[in-house]
Design a protein around this motif. Structure first.
Motif, PDB file in Angstrom:
ATOM      1  N   UNK A  67      -8.076 -12.857  -8.982  1.00  0.00           N
ATOM      2  CA  UNK A  67      -7.485 -11.574  -8.620  1.00  0.00           C
ATOM      3  C   UNK A  67      -8.618 -10.574  -8.389  1.00  0.00           C
ATOM      4  N   UNK A  68      -8.386  -9.612  -7.505  1.00  0.00           N
ATOM      5  CA  UNK A  68      -9.399  -8.608  -7.201  1.00  0.00           C
ATOM      6  C   UNK A  68      -8.859  -7.219  -7.479  1.00  0.00           C
ATOM      7  N   UNK A  69      -9.761  -6.275  -7.586  1.00  0.00           N
ATOM      8  CA  UNK A  69      -9.380  -4.892  -7.798  1.00  0.00           C
ATOM      9  C   UNK A  69     -10.493  -3.987  -7.332  1.00  0.00           C
ATOM     10  N   UNK A  70     -10.204  -2.718  -7.256  1.00  0.00           N
ATOM     11  CA  UNK A  70     -11.248  -1.796  -6.841  1.00  0.00           C
ATOM     12  C   UNK A  70     -10.814  -0.357  -6.911  1.00  0.00           C
ATOM     13  N   UNK A  71     -11.822   0.531  -6.790  1.00  0.00           N
ATOM     14  CA  UNK A  71     -11.587   1.963  -6.707  1.00  0.00           C
ATOM     15  C   UNK A  71     -11.782   2.416  -5.269  1.00  0.00           C
ATOM     16  N   UNK A  72     -11.101   3.487  -4.892  1.00  0.00           N
ATOM     17  CA  UNK A  72     -11.376   4.153  -3.629  1.00  0.00           C
ATOM     18  C   UNK A  72     -11.847   5.565  -3.930  1.00  0.00           C
TER      19      UNK A  72
END
Length: 218
Positions: free
Chosen positions: A127-132
């Motif tokens: 699974x991946x995730x991130x901030x913008x």
């Protein structure tokens, strides 16, 4: 000196978490518990590297406040049949920051002047995730030998992606993520367009019910 200031631009990346894995072939994603508020808190150290220069911060967090930020969408908005799920967050704070150059210190201010911060996740293996980070969403100011202003994400929103791991608590790990920036200032400042890399791990916790975990599934 110029390498230090380029490294400082990487701090902007900490404030940037966007969802990875968008696209027509993306798997379905569900973020739970639906409707719960969450916090992101740095574990260990955030490290910014450019060349042989390193800048380190020991504290960084984004927590719920008034309004609807830092909240998982209510069902069915917490599910996407073919892509990521996202939520707006409050701009993160940064403190305990030092540089590897004697005589130069740095302060960091995150803002939402030109748009919202967001965090997003995409189910997958892994699974991946991130901030913008929104346009100009982080401003770093150095002092000491050089007085420079570093503005992150100057042209528009920037995604900083990493790997999501379900757990107690769940974590978002970012490794060597690039972030653009512009630098202005005096003689010792490397003015113009710059970039650096950012690495950090954030714990994502449920603040509505601390006994539950923020989890990404299909």
């Amino acid at each position: 000196m110029s390498k230090l200031l380029v490294a400082a631009t990487g701090l902007a990346a900490a404030t940037a978490l966007t969802l990875g894995g968008t696209g027509a072939q993306a798997a379905s994603t569900t973020l739970t518990p639906a409707g719960h508020s969450f916090a992101a808190k740095l574990t260990g150290k955030a490290t910014f590297v450019a060349g042989s220069t390193t800048m380190t911060c020991t504290v960084s967090a984004s927590a719920p406040g008034t309004g609807g930020n830092n909240k998982i969408p209510a069902a069915p908005g917490n599910h996407n049949d073919a892509g990521p799920v996202s939520a707006t967050i409050n701009p993160p704070t940064f403190s305990g920051c030092t540089t590897s150059i004697v005589g130069v210190s740095v302060t960091v201010t995150a803002n939402a002047t030109n748009g919202a911060w967001a965090v997003g996740v995409q189910n997958g293996a892994p699974a991946t995730g991130g901030f913008t980070i929104p346009k100009g969403g982080v401003v770093l100011k150095t002092s000491g030998f050089a007085s420079c202003t570093i503005t992150a994400s100057p042209a528009g929103p920037t995604a900083v992606n990493g790997t999501w791991t379900n757990g107690a608590p769940s974590t978002l790990a970012i490794s060597g993520a690039p972030v653009p920036a512009t630098v202005t200032g005096g003689f010792l400042c490397p003015t113009g367009n710059q970039s650096a890399t950012f690495s950090a791990t954030y714990q994502i916790t449920d603040t509505t019910d601390p006994a539950q975990q923020i989890t990404v599934t299909g």
